[in-house]
Design an enzyme around this catalytic site. Structure first.
Site, PDB file in Angstrom:
ATOM      1  N   ASP A  63       0.806  -1.224   0.000  1.00 35.68           N
ATOM      2  CA  ASP A  63       0.000   0.000   0.000  1.00 35.68           C
ATOM      3  C   ASP A  63       0.838   1.272   0.000  1.00 35.68           C
ATOM      4  O   ASP A  63       2.060   1.234   0.178  1.00 35.68           O
ATOM      5  CB  ASP A  63      -0.942  -0.007   1.219  1.00 35.68           C
ATOM      6  CG  ASP A  63      -0.263  -0.471   2.509  1.00 35.68           C
ATOM      7  OD1 ASP A  63       0.979  -0.456   2.571  1.00 35.68           O
ATOM      8  OD2 ASP A  63      -0.971  -0.850   3.446  1.00 35.68           O
ATOM      9  N   ASN A 129      -7.362  -3.000  14.345  1.00 39.82           N
ATOM     10  CA  ASN A 129      -8.753  -3.355  14.008  1.00 39.82           C
ATOM     11  C   ASN A 129      -8.820  -4.571  13.072  1.00 39.82           C
ATOM     12  O   ASN A 129      -9.861  -4.865  12.498  1.00 39.82           O
ATOM     13  CB  ASN A 129      -9.473  -2.162  13.370  1.00 39.82           C
ATOM     14  CG  ASN A 129      -8.845  -1.741  12.049  1.00 39.82           C
ATOM     15  OD1 ASN A 129      -7.849  -2.308  11.616  1.00 39.82           O
ATOM     16  ND2 ASN A 129      -9.432  -0.746  11.402  1.00 39.82           N
ATOM     17  N   HIS A 131      -7.067  -4.919  10.248  1.00 39.76           N
ATOM     18  CA  HIS A 131      -6.833  -4.678   8.823  1.00 39.76           C
ATOM     19  C   HIS A 131      -5.512  -5.287   8.368  1.00 39.76           C
ATOM     20  O   HIS A 131      -4.574  -5.440   9.138  1.00 39.76           O
ATOM     21  CB  HIS A 131      -6.949  -3.189   8.444  1.00 39.76           C
ATOM     22  CG  HIS A 131      -5.828  -2.296   8.830  1.00 39.76           C
ATOM     23  ND1 HIS A 131      -6.022  -0.997   9.262  1.00 39.76           N
ATOM     24  CD2 HIS A 131      -4.470  -2.466   8.835  1.00 39.76           C
ATOM     25  CE1 HIS A 131      -4.857  -0.432   9.499  1.00 39.76           C
ATOM     26  NE2 HIS A 131      -3.904  -1.304   9.258  1.00 39.76           N
ATOM     27  N   GLU A 136      -9.593  -2.085   5.340  1.00 34.56           N
ATOM     28  CA  GLU A 136     -10.271  -1.832   6.610  1.00 34.56           C
ATOM     29  C   GLU A 136     -11.475  -2.768   6.780  1.00 34.56           C
ATOM     30  O   GLU A 136     -11.917  -3.395   5.808  1.00 34.56           O
ATOM     31  CB  GLU A 136     -10.747  -0.371   6.638  1.00 34.56           C
ATOM     32  CG  GLU A 136      -9.624   0.668   6.520  1.00 34.56           C
ATOM     33  CD  GLU A 136      -8.824   0.861   7.804  1.00 34.56           C
ATOM     34  OE1 GLU A 136      -8.765  -0.060   8.646  1.00 34.56           O
ATOM     35  OE2 GLU A 136      -8.230   1.948   7.955  1.00 34.56           O
TER      36      GLU A 136
HETATM   37  C1  GLP Z   1      -0.403   0.243   8.585  1.00 35.18           C
HETATM   38  C2  GLP Z   1      -0.076  -0.600   7.371  1.00 35.18           C
HETATM   39  C3  GLP Z   1      -0.297  -2.072   7.652  1.00 35.18           C
HETATM   40  C4  GLP Z   1       0.354  -2.452   8.970  1.00 35.18           C
HETATM   41  C5  GLP Z   1      -0.254  -1.658  10.088  1.00 35.18           C
HETATM   42  C6  GLP Z   1       0.291  -2.027  11.458  1.00 35.18           C
HETATM   43  O1  GLP Z   1      -1.762   0.504   8.716  1.00 35.18           O
HETATM   44  N1  GLP Z   1      -0.849  -0.244   6.226  1.00 35.18           N
HETATM   45  O2  GLP Z   1       0.247  -2.824   6.579  1.00 35.18           O
HETATM   46  O3  GLP Z   1       0.181  -3.822   9.197  1.00 35.18           O
HETATM   47  O4  GLP Z   1       0.042  -0.302   9.826  1.00 35.18           O
HETATM   48  O5  GLP Z   1       1.441  -1.318  11.732  1.00 35.18           O
HETATM   49  P1  GLP Z   1       2.442  -1.629  12.922  1.00 35.18           P
HETATM   50  O6  GLP Z   1       3.198  -2.821  12.516  1.00 35.18           O
HETATM   51  O7  GLP Z   1       3.298  -0.400  13.006  1.00 35.18           O
HETATM   52  O8  GLP Z   1       1.611  -1.837  14.126  1.00 35.18           O
END
Ligand code: GLP
Length: 237
Positions: A63, A129, A131, A136
């Site tokens: 993304d 959440n 995702h 989402e």
């Molecule tokens: C963002 C990314 C996800 C990732 C999430 C969790 O939203 N788009 O791909 O898994 O963050 O991030 P973290 O690993 O910093 O908790």
């Protein structure tokens, strides 16, 4: 799902990299699906430290924020360059173009890249959440690349990377759950108590679009690498 409990994120990074190396050796994996966020960082550190050559491999990221250019320090493109690609060059590395003029064309372009380079191993983090990528809750399980609106809790969790909350983009391009599910192997990394509910929903909950990661229950080859705090909500382990 195969669950590997690790003592901390450092050990998790080592385990995740071991799985990448096995896929490269045993299945001749050439295409890695990669993720941003803080969770995969230790895995990137292991990749960078290693003597493994990735120069004939392709990386496809999940993304990118809409409105951030590929030189913006908060963009996922810069995150990937700094954490991996600048130090370990790949043959090609793809990240959606956050500045694309035509969203529909950008999504089609990205889906063609995924189609032409079937993903051998997909790395995932998970949002609080549930995702995956920026898919989402409510995202259809057969979705492809789309421009998505980020929900309040995602903006709230991701604001730590920005100077102020208002700077966090409210939209992103995200690879769809349908494309993630086509990866031959999936490795999801999660650490800390903030991920407890997401992991419980993903592993033991009902398969529902309310928890996007629960789609992974149907995938034949998923490994979850997580620490005790993140796994604390599971009733069986
Ligand atoms: C963002 C990314 C996800 C990732 C999430 C969790 O939203 N788009 O791909 O898994 O963050 O991030 P973290 O690993 O910093 O908790």
């Amino acid at each position: 799902m195969n669950i590997i409990k690790v003592k901390d994120q450092a050990e998790g990074g080592k385990k995740a990299f071991e799985l990448i190396q096995s896929a490269m050796k045993e299945r001749n994996a050439k295409v890695l699906g990669l993720a941003t966020g803080s969770s995969p960082i230790t895995m990137y550190e292991e990749m960078v430290k290693s003597d493994v050559d990735f120069s004939d491999m392709v990386a496809i990221n999940l993304d990118e924020y809409v409105g951030l250019s590929e030189t913006d320090s908060q963009s996922y493109r810069v995150f990937m360059n700094e954490n991996l690609f600048n130090k370990k060059p790949f043959k090609n590395s793809y990240v959606p173009n956050g500045m694309a003029k035509n969203a529909e064309e950008e999504c089609e372009r990205y889906d063609s890249i995924i189609e032409e380079n079937p993903i051998d191993l997909q790395i995932l983090g998970i949002g609080t959440n549930g995702h995956i990528g920026f898919n989402e809750p409510g995202t259809p399980f057969d979705s492809l690349t789309r421009k998505v609106d980020l929900v309040e809790s995602t903006i709230e969790s991701n604001k730590r990377f920005f100077e102020k909350k208002e700077d966090v983009p409210t939209q992103a391009y995200s690879m769809g759950i349908g494309s993630i599910m086509k990866a031959k192997e999936i490795v999801l990394v999660a650490y800390g108590e903030s991920k407890v509910n997401a992991l419980k929903g993903m592993i033991e909950g009902e398969m529902t679009e309310d928890c996007p990661a629960s789609a992974l229950q149907k995938h034949p080859n998923v490994t979850v690498i997580a620490d005790e705090a993140a796994l604390a909500g599971l009733s069986s382990l």
